[in-house]
Write an enzyme that holds these catalytic residues in place. Structure first.
Site, PDB file in Angstrom:
ATOM      1  N   LEU A 131       0.479  -0.722  -0.067  1.00 35.97           N
ATOM      2  CA  LEU A 131       0.264  -0.166  -0.139  1.00 35.97           C
ATOM      3  C   LEU A 131       1.113   0.896   0.213  1.00 35.97           C
ATOM      4  CD1 LEU A 131      -2.359  -1.270   2.669  1.00 35.97           C
ATOM      5  CD2 LEU A 131      -2.643  -1.816  -0.010  1.00 35.97           C
ATOM      6  N   GLY A 132       0.672   2.233  -1.207  1.00 37.93           N
ATOM      7  CA  GLY A 132       1.812   3.164  -1.340  1.00 37.93           C
ATOM      8  C   GLY A 132       2.964   3.133  -2.329  1.00 37.93           C
ATOM      9  N   GLY A 166       7.850   3.340  -1.061  1.00 39.57           N
ATOM     10  CA  GLY A 166       7.521   2.133  -1.573  1.00 39.57           C
ATOM     11  C   GLY A 166       8.582   1.678  -2.766  1.00 39.57           C
ATOM     12  N   GLU A 183      10.087  -2.757  12.030  1.00 41.85           N
ATOM     13  CA  GLU A 183      11.467  -2.458  11.938  1.00 41.85           C
ATOM     14  C   GLU A 183      11.279  -1.103  11.262  1.00 41.85           C
ATOM     15  OE1 GLU A 183      14.436  -1.177  13.415  1.00 41.85           O
ATOM     16  OE2 GLU A 183      14.344  -3.359  13.761  1.00 41.85           O
ATOM     17  N   VAL A 206      10.924   3.000  12.794  1.00 41.59           N
ATOM     18  CA  VAL A 206      12.184   4.263  14.127  1.00 41.59           C
ATOM     19  C   VAL A 206      13.234   4.124  13.667  1.00 41.59           C
ATOM     20  CG1 VAL A 206      12.840   4.144  16.259  1.00 41.59           C
ATOM     21  CG2 VAL A 206      10.597   3.704  16.211  1.00 41.59           C
ATOM     22  N   ASP A 208       6.994  14.012  14.724  1.00 43.00           N
ATOM     23  CA  ASP A 208       7.139  12.430  14.560  1.00 43.00           C
ATOM     24  C   ASP A 208       8.813  11.783  15.755  1.00 43.00           C
ATOM     25  OD1 ASP A 208       7.909  10.503  11.853  1.00 43.00           O
ATOM     26  OD2 ASP A 208       9.886  10.769  12.489  1.00 43.00           O
ATOM     27  N   LYS A 223       7.924   7.898  17.508  1.00 43.13           N
ATOM     28  CA  LYS A 223       9.291   7.659  17.869  1.00 43.13           C
ATOM     29  C   LYS A 223       9.673   6.419  19.276  1.00 43.13           C
ATOM     30  CE  LYS A 223      10.659   8.326  13.481  1.00 43.13           C
ATOM     31  NZ  LYS A 223      12.081   9.246  12.539  1.00 43.13           N
ATOM     32  N   GLY A 242      14.829   8.474   4.077  1.00 42.65           N
ATOM     33  CA  GLY A 242      15.335   8.279   2.712  1.00 42.65           C
ATOM     34  C   GLY A 242      15.477   6.768   1.963  1.00 42.65           C
TER      35      GLY A 242
END
Ligand SMILES: NC(=O)C1=CN([C@@H]2O[C@H](COP(=O)(O)OP(=O)(O)OC[C@H]3O[C@@H](n4cnc5c(N)ncnc54)[C@H](OP(=O)(O)O)[C@@H]3O)[C@@H](O)[C@H]2O)C=CC1
Ligand SMILES: N[C@@H](CC=O)C(=O)O
Ligand code: NA
Length: 428
Positions: free
Chosen positions: A8-9, A14, A126, A129, A198, A202, A301
């Site tokens: 999804l994405g 993605g 995974e 974070v 954000d 996390k 990234g």
């Protein structure tokens, strides 16, 4: 083929994941058993930088999570809804889930993990974070025999990138933010990065894993980096510090509660977190008996995050191939209770404060007297600059209860010689 993915994405993460899965030579051979079966997006007419057969791409995400052929749903769309409902539906339909979505996990973790546990399924996160850094699995497995005392992290790549460039080049906040967005580090709405939200998501996840209890997100104290100025970066530098957005979860020694917080912090230059720059993240975990262990790597990234997503997929593929009826307790999240979190006023820490005052005799003495009244002892006081005819005084305190420090500041603010207190930062 083997295991069918419904992704999804197809944005930054993605696309990175599809690229990795389409280029498996020299990587773990289990990857060859994975089929990119469906990929859900918002719009079909975008250049994605990856080639996929026309029948794979769809805008019908509900059809993916309801498709009996899909084994694993990989949620890389972000946001709260429809991500939450799609994850829940996938689990109710018997599919394992991999997600990079810390915002959804930090808010709906209780519902998501309860649904997964009832169905005997896994939710792997995974990538949520530390981007590519393996930290979730180590906390669940290799470190789980330790009593964790403290988790201290630079867990937001965007803000670390911004602060590093402000420090290095004296750059302006908004220009650097635009670069972080272009590089694909920032969230769709970058206020989540800049305002510390954000990082709060996390650290709530890390605290939950490290201390074995759910964290109510409202209990996490959160300050972002908007108020960090070039002036403070320069003063910090002179005093032997760098400014970093830290996310900290700590067990109070004298009570059962935790301190869970995110705020810009003056970090001594010799501290291992001081040298973590650019988009890199690092998470320093302290526990007994292990002592200190630090995880370091790219925190955002496409490629780095795809590495974490794909390692979760790989773990599930391995499980699907060797599956026993019972879920592996080291991969599930089973705690039910919420950890008590103490209010920020109970925090004991050092402070940095910058004052603009009238340039007249006795001001420093007045500050000292007021601090003394509330039990605040000062480690250093410097008066170096002038701004618009006002003297600039910077103080660093010794450890003090935050509530006491704030009371002293409230009284100082009323002193006739005080113009303003432009900055207040905590010191590690
Ligand atoms: N970027 C990073 O470095 C990191 C990101 N993450 C997390 O990974 C997740 C994805 O982030 P990122 O790849 O940066 O996000 P992007 O905004 O780049 O990509 C999001 C993708 O999801 C699709 N999408 C979003 N909403 C919908 C919807 N309602 N219906 C259909 N498709 C939808 C978009 O479709 P379309 O392309 O058609 O618009 C797009 O392909 C987030 O949870 C983020 O927090 C985690 C670690 C690092
Ligand atoms: N926007 C986030 C992406 C990874 O989680 C960040 O900048 O760290
Ligand atoms: Na990670």
């Amino acid at each position: 083929m083997g295991v069918k993915l419904g992704i999804l994405g197809l944005g930054t993460v993605g696309t990175g994941t599809v690229q990795l899965l389409q280029d498996v030579a020299g990587r773990n051979p289990l990857l060859q058993q994975i089929e990119i079966y469906r990929v859900g997006v918002r719009t079909l007419d975008k250049n994605r930088g990856v080639e996929l057969p026309a029948e794979v791409l769809t805008t019908d995400l509900a059809a993916i999570v309801n498709d009996p052929a899909v084994d694993i749903v990989v949620e890389l769309m972000g946001g709260l809804e429809p991500a939450r409902s799609l994850i829940i539906t996938a689990l109710k339909n018997g599919k394992h889930v991999v997600t990079a979505n810390k915002a959804a996990i930090a808010r709906f973790g209780a519902e998501i993990f309860t649904t997964a546990n009832q169905a005997g399924l896994y939710v792997m996160l995974e990538a949520a974070v530390g981007g590519g850094i393996p930290v979730i699995q180590p906390l669940k497995q290799s470190l789980s025999v330790n009593r964790i005392h403290t988790v201290t992290g630079i867990v937001n790549g965007t803000t670390n990138y911004i602060l590093t460039r402000m420090q290095r080049e004296g750059s302006n906040f908004s220009d650097v933010l635009a670069d972080a967005q272009t590089l694909g580090y920032a969230e769709a709405d970058p206020t989540a990065d800049v305002d510390g939200l954000d990082a709060a998501d996390k650290i709530a996840i890390l605290a939950s894993l490290g201390f074995g209890g759910r964290i109510n997100l409202e209990d996490v104290y959160c300050e972002g980096i908007r108020q960090v100025s070039k002036t403070d970066i320069t003063y910090a530098e002179k005093l032997g510090f760098v400014i970093k957005l830290l996310a900290i979860a700590k067990q109070y020694t004298d009570s059962s509660s935790l301190s869970v917080r995110v705020h810009p912090t003056l970090v001594p230059k010799a501290h291992p977190l001081a040298s973590i720059n650019d988009v890199y993240n690092a998470i320093l975990i302290e526990g007994e008996p292990i002592g200190q262990v630090m995880f370091f790597g790219p925190g955002a990234g496409a490629g780095a995050t795809a590495s974490a997503v794909t390692s979760d997929i790989l773990n599930l593929v391995a499980l699907l191939q060797t599956s026993t009826a019972k879920p592996n307790p080291l991969l599930t999240c089973r705690h039910q209770h919420y950890s008590p979190v103490a209010p920020i006023t109970e925090l004991v820490t050092r402070f940095y404060a910058r004052f603009l005052t009238k340039d007249q005799p006795g001001v420093i003495g007045n500050l000292g007297t007021c601090f003394g009244k509330y039990g605040v002892s000062l480690e250093s006081v410097v008066q170096t600059g002038f701004q618009k005819g006002l003297a600039e005084i910077v103080v660093v305190s010794h450890d003090v209860r935050e509530g006491d420090f704030r009371q002293a500041l409230a009284e100082i603010q009323t002193l006739e010689a005080i113009d303003s207190i432009p900055s207040l930062l905590r010191v590690l």
